[in-house]
Write an enzyme that holds these catalytic residues in place. Sequence first.
Site, PDB file in Angstrom:
ATOM      1  N   ASP A 118     -17.469   6.032   7.190  1.00 48.03           N
ATOM      2  CA  ASP A 118     -16.256   5.267   6.909  1.00 48.03           C
ATOM      3  C   ASP A 118     -15.058   6.187   7.105  1.00 48.03           C
ATOM      4  OD1 ASP A 118     -15.863   2.369   5.340  1.00 48.03           O
ATOM      5  OD2 ASP A 118     -14.125   3.693   5.208  1.00 48.03           O
TER       6      ASP A 118
ATOM      7  N   ARG B 139       0.841  -1.212   0.000  1.00 47.51           N
ATOM      8  CA  ARG B 139       0.000   0.000   0.000  1.00 47.51           C
ATOM      9  C   ARG B 139       0.874   1.260   0.000  1.00 47.51           C
ATOM     10  NH1 ARG B 139      -5.247  -2.051   1.840  1.00 47.51           N
ATOM     11  NH2 ARG B 139      -5.285  -3.955   0.610  1.00 47.51           N
TER      12      ARG B 139
END
Length: 276
Positions: A146, A35
């Site tokens: 979120d 990532r």
Amino acid sequence: MHRLSESLFQKFSTLVYREAGINLHDGKKALLEARLAKRLRATGIASPKDYLEFILSEDGREEYVRFFDAVSTNLTFFFREPKHFEFLEKVAVPEIVERNRRDGGSRIRIWSAGCSTGEEPYSIAMTVLAALDHPGRWDFRVLATDISTRVLSTAQAGVYDKAKLTHIPPALRQRFLEPVSNGGQSKSYRVSRELMKVVAFRRLNLMDPFPFSGPFDVIFCRNVMIYFDKKTQESLIQKMAAYLHSGGYFLVGHSESLTGLKHPLRYVKPAVYRKP
């Protein structure tokens, strides 16, 4: 790909745990490296060490948010774990309607925590609207939160590939989704205005104070706590339970359980708990 030294991995994982409660143990090192490699390419920053310094600096606030977008994993689809939606339709909604009738109210509030790209809150909204006799008479809202701004922008757009609609019951699909015309072919669908009107998307880090008062009739917190250690799970459930209506339901993912955690909720059935 840049390999992370043990001390740098610890610095990143401590930051992620402190800020988002996500437990990046040693087994997640390769995931973090992958990532990070994407973010280094996107920003042109030379090394993970420089990247960490940048996101912790005043100039790196925007990239700081993008970093958390990158490390929070999102997998979701419409009507995932269908038994929960069946429970919502057959048990929870009739109870909420009855309580409102008794109290002379019309308020229904449901929270989708860790809503990802929006399939869960839209599935909730479809289920509730279809279960109500006269939906227009109800003050019904779904709060969808979120930590990732990236998934929230997809959710707010409300446009999904046809392949994503497989699990939506045909009657609900017909009522709540409209084809997006693309040169005569409909490869994608948009959720209806009726759905968009009742779902509000907000960025929220569950570790932060909640900027709302509740109470909620039902909280969906499914496949969120798998990223947290036991201590964080415990404090989060206690915190969220305080925002639940008495008699309200708390739903976790089918692979999750609150067994062994201190909390005020009562077990109803697998993955379903209730506030006394």
